[in-house]
Design a protein around this motif. Structure first.
Motif, PDB file in Angstrom:
ATOM      1  N   GLY A   1     -14.613  10.519   0.187  1.00  0.00           N
ATOM      2  CA  GLY A   1     -14.199  11.084  -1.090  1.00  0.00           C
ATOM      3  C   GLY A   1     -12.766  10.809  -1.456  1.00  0.00           C
ATOM      4  N   GLU A   2     -12.106   9.868  -0.760  1.00  0.00           N
ATOM      5  CA  GLU A   2     -10.717   9.506  -1.049  1.00  0.00           C
ATOM      6  C   GLU A   2     -10.587   7.985  -1.176  1.00  0.00           C
ATOM      7  OE1 GLU A   2      -8.097  12.993   1.069  1.00  0.00           O
ATOM      8  OE2 GLU A   2      -8.716  11.292   2.323  1.00  0.00           O
ATOM      9  N   PRO A   3     -11.134   7.411  -2.248  1.00  0.00           N
ATOM     10  CA  PRO A   3     -11.158   5.950  -2.370  1.00  0.00           C
ATOM     11  C   PRO A   3      -9.778   5.298  -2.394  1.00  0.00           C
ATOM     12  CG  PRO A   3     -11.766   7.004  -4.434  1.00  0.00           C
ATOM     13  CD  PRO A   3     -11.744   8.072  -3.401  1.00  0.00           C
ATOM     14  N   MET A   4      -8.747   6.041  -2.814  1.00  0.00           N
ATOM     15  CA  MET A   4      -7.396   5.495  -2.907  1.00  0.00           C
ATOM     16  C   MET A   4      -6.511   5.953  -1.746  1.00  0.00           C
ATOM     17  SD  MET A   4      -7.428   3.612  -5.631  1.00  0.00           S
ATOM     18  CE  MET A   4      -9.167   3.228  -5.407  1.00  0.00           C
ATOM     19  N   ALA A   5      -7.136   6.368  -0.653  1.00  0.00           N
ATOM     20  CA  ALA A   5      -6.375   6.905   0.487  1.00  0.00           C
ATOM     21  C   ALA A   5      -5.461   5.866   1.118  1.00  0.00           C
ATOM     22  CB  ALA A   5      -7.336   7.450   1.545  1.00  0.00           C
ATOM     23  N   VAL A   6      -5.697   4.586   0.834  1.00  0.00           N
ATOM     24  CA  VAL A   6      -4.858   3.541   1.409  1.00  0.00           C
ATOM     25  C   VAL A   6      -3.395   3.693   0.974  1.00  0.00           C
ATOM     26  CG1 VAL A   6      -5.266   1.916  -0.481  1.00  0.00           C
ATOM     27  CG2 VAL A   6      -4.673   1.047   1.780  1.00  0.00           C
ATOM     28  N   TYR A   7      -3.186   4.344  -0.169  1.00  0.00           N
ATOM     29  CA  TYR A   7      -1.831   4.466  -0.701  1.00  0.00           C
ATOM     30  C   TYR A   7      -1.059   5.638  -0.113  1.00  0.00           C
ATOM     31  CZ  TYR A   7      -3.307   1.010  -4.105  1.00  0.00           C
ATOM     32  OH  TYR A   7      -3.760  -0.139  -4.689  1.00  0.00           O
ATOM     33  N   ASN A   8      -1.708   6.475   0.697  1.00  0.00           N
ATOM     34  CA  ASN A   8      -0.969   7.557   1.353  1.00  0.00           C
ATOM     35  C   ASN A   8      -1.096   7.491   2.869  1.00  0.00           C
ATOM     36  OD1 ASN A   8      -3.569   8.464   1.851  1.00  0.00           O
ATOM     37  ND2 ASN A   8      -3.506  10.092   0.320  1.00  0.00           N
ATOM     38  N   GLY A   9      -1.279   6.262   3.355  1.00  0.00           N
ATOM     39  CA  GLY A   9      -1.457   6.077   4.790  1.00  0.00           C
ATOM     40  C   GLY A   9      -0.166   6.113   5.581  1.00  0.00           C
ATOM     41  N   SER A  10       0.986   6.082   4.922  1.00  0.00           N
ATOM     42  CA  SER A  10       2.278   6.129   5.622  1.00  0.00           C
ATOM     43  C   SER A  10       3.271   6.891   4.767  1.00  0.00           C
ATOM     44  CB  SER A  10       2.781   4.703   5.908  1.00  0.00           C
ATOM     45  OG  SER A  10       2.971   3.980   4.705  1.00  0.00           O
TER      46      SER A  10
ATOM     47  N   ALA B   1      -5.134   4.037 -10.531  1.00  0.00           N
ATOM     48  CA  ALA B   1      -4.289   3.996  -9.338  1.00  0.00           C
ATOM     49  C   ALA B   1      -3.609   2.640  -9.181  1.00  0.00           C
ATOM     50  CB  ALA B   1      -5.126   4.313  -8.097  1.00  0.00           C
ATOM     51  N   ILE B   2      -4.394   1.581  -9.256  1.00  0.00           N
ATOM     52  CA  ILE B   2      -3.860   0.234  -8.995  1.00  0.00           C
ATOM     53  C   ILE B   2      -2.873  -0.200 -10.076  1.00  0.00           C
ATOM     54  CG2 ILE B   2      -4.480  -2.202  -8.817  1.00  0.00           C
ATOM     55  CD1 ILE B   2      -7.141  -1.258  -7.548  1.00  0.00           C
ATOM     56  N   TRP B   3      -3.222   0.037 -11.348  1.00  0.00           N
ATOM     57  CA  TRP B   3      -2.363  -0.440 -12.427  1.00  0.00           C
ATOM     58  C   TRP B   3      -1.173   0.460 -12.684  1.00  0.00           C
ATOM     59  CZ3 TRP B   3      -2.563  -5.244 -13.960  1.00  0.00           C
ATOM     60  CH2 TRP B   3      -3.738  -5.960 -13.701  1.00  0.00           C
ATOM     61  N   LEU B   4      -1.133   1.605 -12.007  1.00  0.00           N
ATOM     62  CA  LEU B   4       0.047   2.459 -12.106  1.00  0.00           C
ATOM     63  C   LEU B   4       1.280   1.707 -11.639  1.00  0.00           C
ATOM     64  CD1 LEU B   4       0.846   5.347 -12.917  1.00  0.00           C
ATOM     65  CD2 LEU B   4       0.496   6.021 -10.547  1.00  0.00           C
ATOM     66  N   HIS B   5       1.158   0.998 -10.530  1.00  0.00           N
ATOM     67  CA  HIS B   5       2.250   0.141 -10.053  1.00  0.00           C
ATOM     68  C   HIS B   5       1.976  -1.335 -10.343  1.00  0.00           C
ATOM     69  CE1 HIS B   5      -0.716   0.354  -6.754  1.00  0.00           C
ATOM     70  NE2 HIS B   5      -0.404  -0.919  -6.571  1.00  0.00           N
TER      71      HIS B   5
ATOM     72  N   TYR C   1       5.713   6.290  -4.073  1.00  0.00           N
ATOM     73  CA  TYR C   1       6.000   7.698  -4.332  1.00  0.00           C
ATOM     74  C   TYR C   1       5.065   8.357  -5.349  1.00  0.00           C
ATOM     75  CZ  TYR C   1      10.377   7.233  -1.733  1.00  0.00           C
ATOM     76  OH  TYR C   1      11.315   7.028  -0.743  1.00  0.00           O
ATOM     77  N   ILE C   2       4.399   7.571  -6.197  1.00  0.00           N
ATOM     78  CA  ILE C   2       3.597   8.169  -7.266  1.00  0.00           C
ATOM     79  C   ILE C   2       2.108   7.831  -7.140  1.00  0.00           C
ATOM     80  CG2 ILE C   2       3.292   8.319  -9.770  1.00  0.00           C
ATOM     81  CD1 ILE C   2       6.224   7.660 -10.113  1.00  0.00           C
ATOM     82  N   THR C   3       1.779   6.568  -6.829  1.00  0.00           N
ATOM     83  CA  THR C   3       0.370   6.159  -6.787  1.00  0.00           C
ATOM     84  C   THR C   3      -0.438   7.011  -5.821  1.00  0.00           C
ATOM     85  OG1 THR C   3       0.992   3.878  -7.342  1.00  0.00           O
ATOM     86  CG2 THR C   3      -1.194   4.217  -6.386  1.00  0.00           C
ATOM     87  N   ARG C   4       0.154   7.424  -4.728  1.00  0.00           N
ATOM     88  CA  ARG C   4      -0.545   8.219  -3.716  1.00  0.00           C
ATOM     89  C   ARG C   4      -1.035   9.566  -4.254  1.00  0.00           C
ATOM     90  NH1 ARG C   4       2.263   8.995   1.163  1.00  0.00           N
ATOM     91  NH2 ARG C   4       3.246   6.959   0.876  1.00  0.00           N
ATOM     92  N   HIS C   5      -0.436  10.033  -5.336  1.00  0.00           N
ATOM     93  CA  HIS C   5      -0.804  11.348  -5.884  1.00  0.00           C
ATOM     94  C   HIS C   5      -1.931  11.177  -6.904  1.00  0.00           C
ATOM     95  CE1 HIS C   5       2.444  13.414  -3.836  1.00  0.00           C
ATOM     96  NE2 HIS C   5       3.291  12.493  -4.260  1.00  0.00           N
ATOM     97  N   THR C   6      -3.132  10.947  -6.394  1.00  0.00           N
ATOM     98  CA  THR C   6      -4.288  10.745  -7.268  1.00  0.00           C
ATOM     99  C   THR C   6      -4.708  12.023  -7.981  1.00  0.00           C
ATOM    100  OG1 THR C   6      -5.749  11.091  -5.353  1.00  0.00           O
ATOM    101  CG2 THR C   6      -5.152   8.820  -5.899  1.00  0.00           C
ATOM    102  N   GLU C   7      -4.122  13.144  -7.561  1.00  0.00           N
ATOM    103  CA  GLU C   7      -4.457  14.414  -8.215  1.00  0.00           C
ATOM    104  C   GLU C   7      -3.698  14.599  -9.528  1.00  0.00           C
ATOM    105  OE1 GLU C   7      -0.723  15.237  -5.917  1.00  0.00           O
ATOM    106  OE2 GLU C   7      -2.583  14.104  -5.595  1.00  0.00           O
TER     107      GLU C   7
END
Length: 300
Positions: free
Chosen positions: A124-133, A194-198, A259-265
């Motif tokens: 349920g976290e398809p964009m979790a790659v952006y908050n892995g570190s 998510a992707i086009w945000l950055h 700093y921003i893409t990881r916040h999918t909420e």
């Protein structure tokens, strides 16, 4: 040369440009003529007068990005257009390839990355790659990598324009297949937010770096009336200025991704708004401003 000291910098630069153009023509068609020798000596003396060591004002840092880069982007408008077309066609090829072969994305992205993304989707976290570190190491790593990719894309122009074209092609195919992968899993909207945000800044900066590489490659591939060496030198100078101008764009893209893409909420409208702001900056700085300055509608 006696009048050079009394000329304004702009007039001196124009005179030097015209002189080197005449010299290139003379060297190509009349290499043994006395006028060629005269023009060469005159160009050398004028070059030394213009480029003698002098102290630069600190405001040069500002004028580089507010005047020089936009002017150079106008001069490289054909290369920018070509780079954009190559990239868009490559995206289309990536989309068609991913639709025609479900395993194509594994060939492009690698099995490990695809399997990790599938696990994130299942959780349920398809964009979790952006908050892995953590943010700072991610920001430094991503920004440095993107800047290196841009300089690599530019330097591939040494292998003629086809080298840079290949770099644009591979990146475009990767992006097209990656977005299609999410579309096939019903996550196109979420992935794009998510992707086009950055990616709006990041992908555009790669396209601009591609234009720099094309300027470098075309410099010695199509010398025109200049000698091949002179044409290559001019293309290299233009390309370096373009690719250096992308560094702040990559820094901002790296900051957003870390700093921003990881916040999918975050609200979708907020993320869409940031994407549109990035797009507006691109249109203003790389399209509107170069044309405005070229046609003399800004104060000089």
């Amino acid at each position: 040369m006696e009048q050079a000291a009394s000329l304004s910098p702009d007039r001196l630069a124009d005179a030097y440009t015209e002189l080197t153009a005449d010299l290139a023509f003379a060297q190509t068609h009349f290499p043994t003529s006395r006028i060629t020798i005269y023009l060469n000596n005159l160009a050398s003396a004028l070059h030394n007068n213009i480029y003698r060591n002098k102290r630069e004002k600190w405001t040069r840092i500002i004028t580089f990005w507010t005047r020089e880069v936009p002017q150079t982007m106008y001069d490289a408008r054909r290369e920018l257009r070509t780079s954009f077309i190559i990239f868009m066609v490559s995206i289309f090829i990536g989309v068609l390839s991913a639709i025609g072969d479900v395993d194509f994305v594994r060939l492009i992205m690698g099995n490990a990355y695809v399997d990790m993304t599938l696990d994130n989707i299942a959780n349920g976290e398809p964009m979790a790659v952006y908050n892995g570190s953590s943010e700072l190491p991610m920001f430094l790593g991503i920004t440095l990598n993107n800047i290196m990719v841009s300089f690599y894309c530019f330097s591939m122009g040494l292998l003629t324009s086809f080298g840079t074209g290949y770099m644009l092609f591979t990146n475009g195919v990767m992006l097209g297949s990656f977005q299609t992968f999410f579309f096939q899993h019903g996550l196109l909207g979420e992935s794009m937010l998510a992707i086009w945000l950055h990616g709006t800044l990041e992908i555009w900066a790669i396209i601009v770096a591609g234009a720099a590489g094309l300027a470098l490659g075309n410099g010695w591939l199509f010398p025109g009336t200049y000698s091949r060496l002179e044409s290559f030198r001019r293309g290299a100078k233009r390309g370096v200025k373009i690719v250096v101008g992308t560094v702040p764009v990559f820094i901002m893209a790296g900051f957003i991704e870390s700093y921003i893409t990881r916040h999918t909420e975050l609200p979708d409208m907020l993320r869409l708004g940031l994407i549109l702001i990035s797009l507006a900056f691109i249109l203003f700085y790389y399209i509107y401003l170069p044309n405005k300055k070229k046609h003399g509608t800004t104060a000089t």
